[in-house]
Design an enzyme around this catalytic site. Structure first.
Site, PDB file in Angstrom:
ATOM      1  N   CYS A  50       0.841  -1.203   0.000  1.00 36.10           N
ATOM      2  CA  CYS A  50       0.000   0.000   0.000  1.00 36.10           C
ATOM      3  C   CYS A  50       0.878   1.256   0.000  1.00 36.10           C
ATOM      4  O   CYS A  50       0.649   2.186  -0.780  1.00 36.10           O
ATOM      5  CB  CYS A  50      -0.920  -0.044   1.220  1.00 36.10           C
ATOM      6  SG  CYS A  50      -2.131   1.282   1.271  1.00 36.10           S
ATOM      7  N   CYS A  84      -3.595   3.992   9.466  1.00 39.49           N
ATOM      8  CA  CYS A  84      -2.349   3.442  10.020  1.00 39.49           C
ATOM      9  C   CYS A  84      -1.773   4.298  11.144  1.00 39.49           C
ATOM     10  O   CYS A  84      -0.592   4.165  11.479  1.00 39.49           O
ATOM     11  CB  CYS A  84      -1.307   3.305   8.907  1.00 39.49           C
ATOM     12  SG  CYS A  84      -1.824   2.236   7.580  1.00 39.49           S
ATOM     13  N   CYS A 135       7.568   4.338   5.878  1.00 38.08           N
ATOM     14  CA  CYS A 135       6.770   4.186   4.648  1.00 38.08           C
ATOM     15  C   CYS A 135       7.602   3.624   3.511  1.00 38.08           C
ATOM     16  O   CYS A 135       7.065   3.150   2.517  1.00 38.08           O
ATOM     17  CB  CYS A 135       6.254   5.529   4.166  1.00 38.08           C
ATOM     18  SG  CYS A 135       5.545   6.585   5.387  1.00 38.08           S
TER      19      CYS A 135
HETATM   20  S1  SF4 Z   1       0.481   4.650   5.688  1.00 38.70           S
HETATM   21 FE1  SF4 Z   1      -0.984   5.156   4.033  1.00 38.70          FE
HETATM   22  S2  SF4 Z   1      -0.014   4.396   2.220  1.00 38.70           S
HETATM   23 FE2  SF4 Z   1       1.028   3.383   3.933  1.00 38.70          FE
HETATM   24  S3  SF4 Z   1      -0.107   1.450   4.331  1.00 38.70           S
HETATM   25 FE3  SF4 Z   1      -1.072   3.011   5.578  1.00 38.70          FE
HETATM   26  S4  SF4 Z   1      -2.778   3.780   4.315  1.00 38.70           S
HETATM   27 FE4  SF4 Z   1      -1.358   2.756   2.944  1.00 38.70          FE
END
Ligand code: SF4
Length: 228
Positions: free
Chosen positions: A115, A201, A224
């Site tokens: 993601c 998240c 990330c």
């Molecule tokens: S931080 Fe944002 S981009 Fe990364 S997994 Fe979570 S929702 Fe997806």
């Protein structure tokens, strides 16, 4: 635009300069070929205020995953109005709905790395491919993976210069600056959040937890993929 001129040497002397001096240097050196990347954390708000004080046309961009908190979108509008700056928005090629259609619903719960790749890393790579340097708001004390960050370093992952004016700052330094200069910040900090990313998240952080403990809670993931 990417140029063919010789790569600059990383300048260790800037290690001990103020954050403002580092930003001045970056703008002089790279002009429109450098941009600040921000997720609108407290550190990013500090750098936005500093940059706006130097040049309101300095380039600033953010990765809009379409999954940010409503409070973050409000903050974006407030910062633009307060400082007369414009933020370049970079988005994933896939909408959240298209991502769900291709990878299944709530990919962030099952495969957060995939993601993040789709919604953050790929758009970042695209953005950075048109720059010679980027400015980030990372601090060494945020995580063990950031502990070795230099103020100016070569970013081998994305193949350009990476400038971290706040590398040596403490959390206390950041908040002192915000209070002293009345810098707008995300109101979620006042509700117990300490590191704010995408809504699915990001969770609240307890007093005895480290700053980024609320990100991807329950998984081993800490970044990330932008700063590794
Ligand atoms: S931080 Fe944002 S981009 Fe990364 S997994 Fe979570 S929702 Fe997806």
């Amino acid at each position: 635009m990417q140029t063919t001129e010789a790569p600059i040497e990383v300048d260790d002397e800037l290690e001990f300069e103020s954050a403002e001096a580092v930003l001045h240097w970056a703008l002089q050196k790279f002009g429109q070929d450098v941009a600040l990347a921000t997720g609108f954390g407290a550190e990013g708000c500090v750098l936005i205020r500093m940059l706006a004080g130097i040049d309101t046309n300095a380039r600033i961009f953010y990765l809009d995953t379409d999954l940010l908190f409503p409070e973050t979108y409000e903050l974006i509008k407030k910062l633009e109005a307060n400082y007369g700056v414009h933020f370049e928005q970079r988005t994933s090629r896939l909408s959240v709905a298209a991502q769900a259609a291709s990878y299944g619903e709530r990919l962030w719960e099952r495969e957060p790395d995939v993601c993040c790749q789709l919604r953050k890393v790929d758009p970042l790579r695209e953005m950075l491919s048109g720059l010679r340097a980027w400015i980030t708001a990372i601090r060494r004390e945020q995580t063990p993976t950031r502990a070795g960050a230099r103020v100016v370093e070569r970013d081998r992952k994305f193949d350009l210069i990476k400038i971290n004016p706040l590398a040596a700052w403490s959390r206390r330094d950041v908040w002192r600056y915000i209070k002293e200069h009345d810098v707008p910040y995300n109101e979620l900090y006042d509700r117990g959040y300490r590191s704010i990313g995408c809504q699915p998240c990001t969770t609240l952080v307890q007093i005895d937890e480290e700053e980024r403990a609320g990100r991807w809670r329950g998984t081993a993931k800490t970044e990330c993929g932008l700063h590794q």
